[in-house]
Design a protein around this motif. Structure first.
Motif, PDB file in Angstrom:
ATOM      1  N   GLY A  30       0.827  -1.204   0.000  1.00 25.04           N
ATOM      2  CA  GLY A  30       0.000   0.000   0.000  1.00 25.04           C
ATOM      3  C   GLY A  30       0.860   1.253   0.000  1.00 25.04           C
ATOM      4  O   GLY A  30       2.094   1.206   0.014  1.00 25.04           O
ATOM      5  N   PHE A  31       0.180   2.391   0.006  1.00 23.97           N
ATOM      6  CA  PHE A  31       0.811   3.709  -0.040  1.00 23.97           C
ATOM      7  C   PHE A  31       0.727   4.328   1.346  1.00 23.97           C
ATOM      8  O   PHE A  31      -0.327   4.227   1.990  1.00 23.97           O
ATOM      9  CB  PHE A  31       0.048   4.596  -1.041  1.00 23.97           C
ATOM     10  N   LEU A  94      -2.650  -4.805  -1.330  1.00 27.47           N
ATOM     11  CA  LEU A  94      -3.452  -4.094  -0.347  1.00 27.47           C
ATOM     12  C   LEU A  94      -3.546  -2.628  -0.765  1.00 27.47           C
ATOM     13  O   LEU A  94      -2.527  -1.994  -1.050  1.00 27.47           O
ATOM     14  CB  LEU A  94      -2.822  -4.222   1.045  1.00 27.47           C
ATOM     15  N   SER A  95      -4.748  -2.153  -0.878  1.00 29.41           N
ATOM     16  CA  SER A  95      -5.039  -0.759  -1.191  1.00 29.41           C
ATOM     17  C   SER A  95      -4.407  -0.343  -2.517  1.00 29.41           C
ATOM     18  O   SER A  95      -4.801  -0.849  -3.558  1.00 29.41           O
ATOM     19  CB  SER A  95      -4.633   0.142  -0.028  1.00 29.41           C
ATOM     20  N   MET A  96      -3.363   0.528  -2.520  1.00 28.38           N
ATOM     21  CA  MET A  96      -2.717   0.869  -3.791  1.00 28.38           C
ATOM     22  C   MET A  96      -2.271  -0.401  -4.516  1.00 28.38           C
ATOM     23  O   MET A  96      -2.397  -0.507  -5.752  1.00 28.38           O
ATOM     24  CB  MET A  96      -1.500   1.774  -3.543  1.00 28.38           C
ATOM     25  N   TYR A  99      -5.118  -1.688  -6.386  1.00 29.04           N
ATOM     26  CA  TYR A  99      -5.375  -0.933  -7.629  1.00 29.04           C
ATOM     27  C   TYR A  99      -4.448  -1.441  -8.734  1.00 29.04           C
ATOM     28  O   TYR A  99      -4.842  -1.562  -9.895  1.00 29.04           O
ATOM     29  CB  TYR A  99      -5.126   0.574  -7.471  1.00 29.04           C
ATOM     30  N   ARG A 133      -5.253  14.554  -2.794  1.00 34.48           N
ATOM     31  CA  ARG A 133      -3.964  14.043  -3.312  1.00 34.48           C
ATOM     32  C   ARG A 133      -3.045  15.218  -3.645  1.00 34.48           C
ATOM     33  O   ARG A 133      -1.842  15.170  -3.391  1.00 34.48           O
ATOM     34  CB  ARG A 133      -4.161  13.234  -4.593  1.00 34.48           C
ATOM     35  N   MET A 152      -1.986  10.892   6.923  1.00 28.46           N
ATOM     36  CA  MET A 152      -2.882   9.780   6.574  1.00 28.46           C
ATOM     37  C   MET A 152      -3.163   8.846   7.748  1.00 28.46           C
ATOM     38  O   MET A 152      -4.140   8.088   7.714  1.00 28.46           O
ATOM     39  CB  MET A 152      -2.266   8.961   5.426  1.00 28.46           C
ATOM     40  N   LEU A 156      -5.421   5.162   8.403  1.00 30.17           N
ATOM     41  CA  LEU A 156      -4.729   3.904   8.113  1.00 30.17           C
ATOM     42  C   LEU A 156      -4.863   2.906   9.252  1.00 30.17           C
ATOM     43  O   LEU A 156      -4.788   1.704   9.047  1.00 30.17           O
ATOM     44  CB  LEU A 156      -3.234   4.150   7.849  1.00 30.17           C
ATOM     45  N   LEU A 190      -2.286   7.310  -7.856  1.00 30.43           N
ATOM     46  CA  LEU A 190      -3.542   7.065  -7.125  1.00 30.43           C
ATOM     47  C   LEU A 190      -4.651   7.962  -7.678  1.00 30.43           C
ATOM     48  O   LEU A 190      -5.782   7.532  -7.903  1.00 30.43           O
ATOM     49  CB  LEU A 190      -3.342   7.351  -5.626  1.00 30.43           C
ATOM     50  N   LEU A 217     -10.732   3.867   5.151  1.00 27.23           N
ATOM     51  CA  LEU A 217     -10.300   4.425   3.865  1.00 27.23           C
ATOM     52  C   LEU A 217     -10.944   3.682   2.700  1.00 27.23           C
ATOM     53  O   LEU A 217     -11.418   4.290   1.732  1.00 27.23           O
ATOM     54  CB  LEU A 217      -8.767   4.316   3.779  1.00 27.23           C
ATOM     55  N   HIS A 243      -7.438  -0.247   8.069  1.00 29.66           N
ATOM     56  CA  HIS A 243      -7.053  -0.285   6.657  1.00 29.66           C
ATOM     57  C   HIS A 243      -5.850  -1.195   6.412  1.00 29.66           C
ATOM     58  O   HIS A 243      -5.827  -1.955   5.445  1.00 29.66           O
ATOM     59  CB  HIS A 243      -6.746   1.148   6.201  1.00 29.66           C
TER      60      HIS A 243
END
Ligand code: MLT
Length: 247
Positions: A30-31, A94-96, A99, A133, A152, A156, A190, A217, A243
């Protein structure tokens, strides 16, 4: 045993952590993190599996030209598969990372033997999220990557982990190894990621969707959209997790 590997491929230097031997599972971070978020998982890689956790380009120890889209990162994952000599692999994130896993499936579905989509979503950023962002890019430029993580953190870490503080400390330690450029480019990727919902019906490989019950998130409702859009997908909701559900 977990080992680190670094290889130049397709003009980019990609670095990853690897453990076990057998069928390949690639997990994408993730990010604003890097592969170290999976370190504890490497200690439990089951017999018959190779776990590979790359640092996405310009995160952790991976370096290269600016990666400004999820497709840039997907291209690196596909280069890595070619480098490893794998026809296909179970690909998750996970998350990013989720994507990017969805982008890998969009451009090369035949490379995905299975998908794991953890604490992620198919929807693109709404206007408000895009504006946030841009604000975080300014934060990274002016105050560095640690300040981005700090901004963040409330989203998170779930309430159960907030009480102990240890997940926040782990995240700070991991994020502090990133450089501002990678974080700024990551925010661009993102912000510009496409709507993955139209591609969900094309996913026919076994898919596991996971989400922390307290994920603020990418909440369980986003995981339900993924489960409902992907035929046969299973959804697992992890109690008391936020998250960063693997931590
Ligand atoms: C992540 O955990 O990768 C990011 O928080 C994802 C996002 O902000 O959309």
């Amino acid at each position: 045993m977990t080992t680190r590997h670094t290889v130049e491929m397709g003009g980019q230097t990609i670095s990853w952590l690897q453990s076990g031997r057998g069928r390949t599972l690639i997990l994408l971070h993730g990010f604003p993190l890097h592969a170290a978020m999976w370190e504890a998982l490497h200690a439990t890689t089951p017999h018959g599996w190779t776990l590979i956790t790359p640092d996405l380009r310009n995160f952790g120890e991976s370096r290269g030209t600016p990666a400004l889209s999820v497709d840039d990162h997907a291209a690196d994952v596909l280069s890595l598969l070619r480098h490893l000599g794998c026809e296909d692999a179970a690909i998750g994130g996970l998350s990013m990372g989720g994507y990017v896993a969805l982008a890998v499936h969009r451009v090369a579905p035949q490379r995905c033997r299975a998908l794991v989509l953890a604490d992620t979503r198919a929807e693109p950023d709404a206007d408000e999220a895009k504006a946030n962002r841009v604000r975080l890019q300014a934060t990274a430029r002016e105050r560095g990557p640690d300040a981005v993580l700090e901004a963040m953190l409330p989203k998170l870490v779930g309430p159960a982990a907030q009480a102990s503080g240890s997940v926040a400390e782990q995240l700070k330690a991991i994020a502090s190894a990133n450089r501002a450029e990678g974080v700024i480019d990551g925010l661009e990727a993102l912000k510009t990621r496409p709507d993955a919902r139209p591609g969900l019906a094309a996913i026919t490989c076994p898919t596991l969707v996971m989400v922390g019950a307290d994920d603020a998130l990418t909440p369980p409702s986003a995981a339900e959209t993924l489960r409902d859009g992907i035929a046969g997908a299973q959804l697992v909701v992890i109690p008391d997790a936020g998250h960063m559900s693997n931590l």
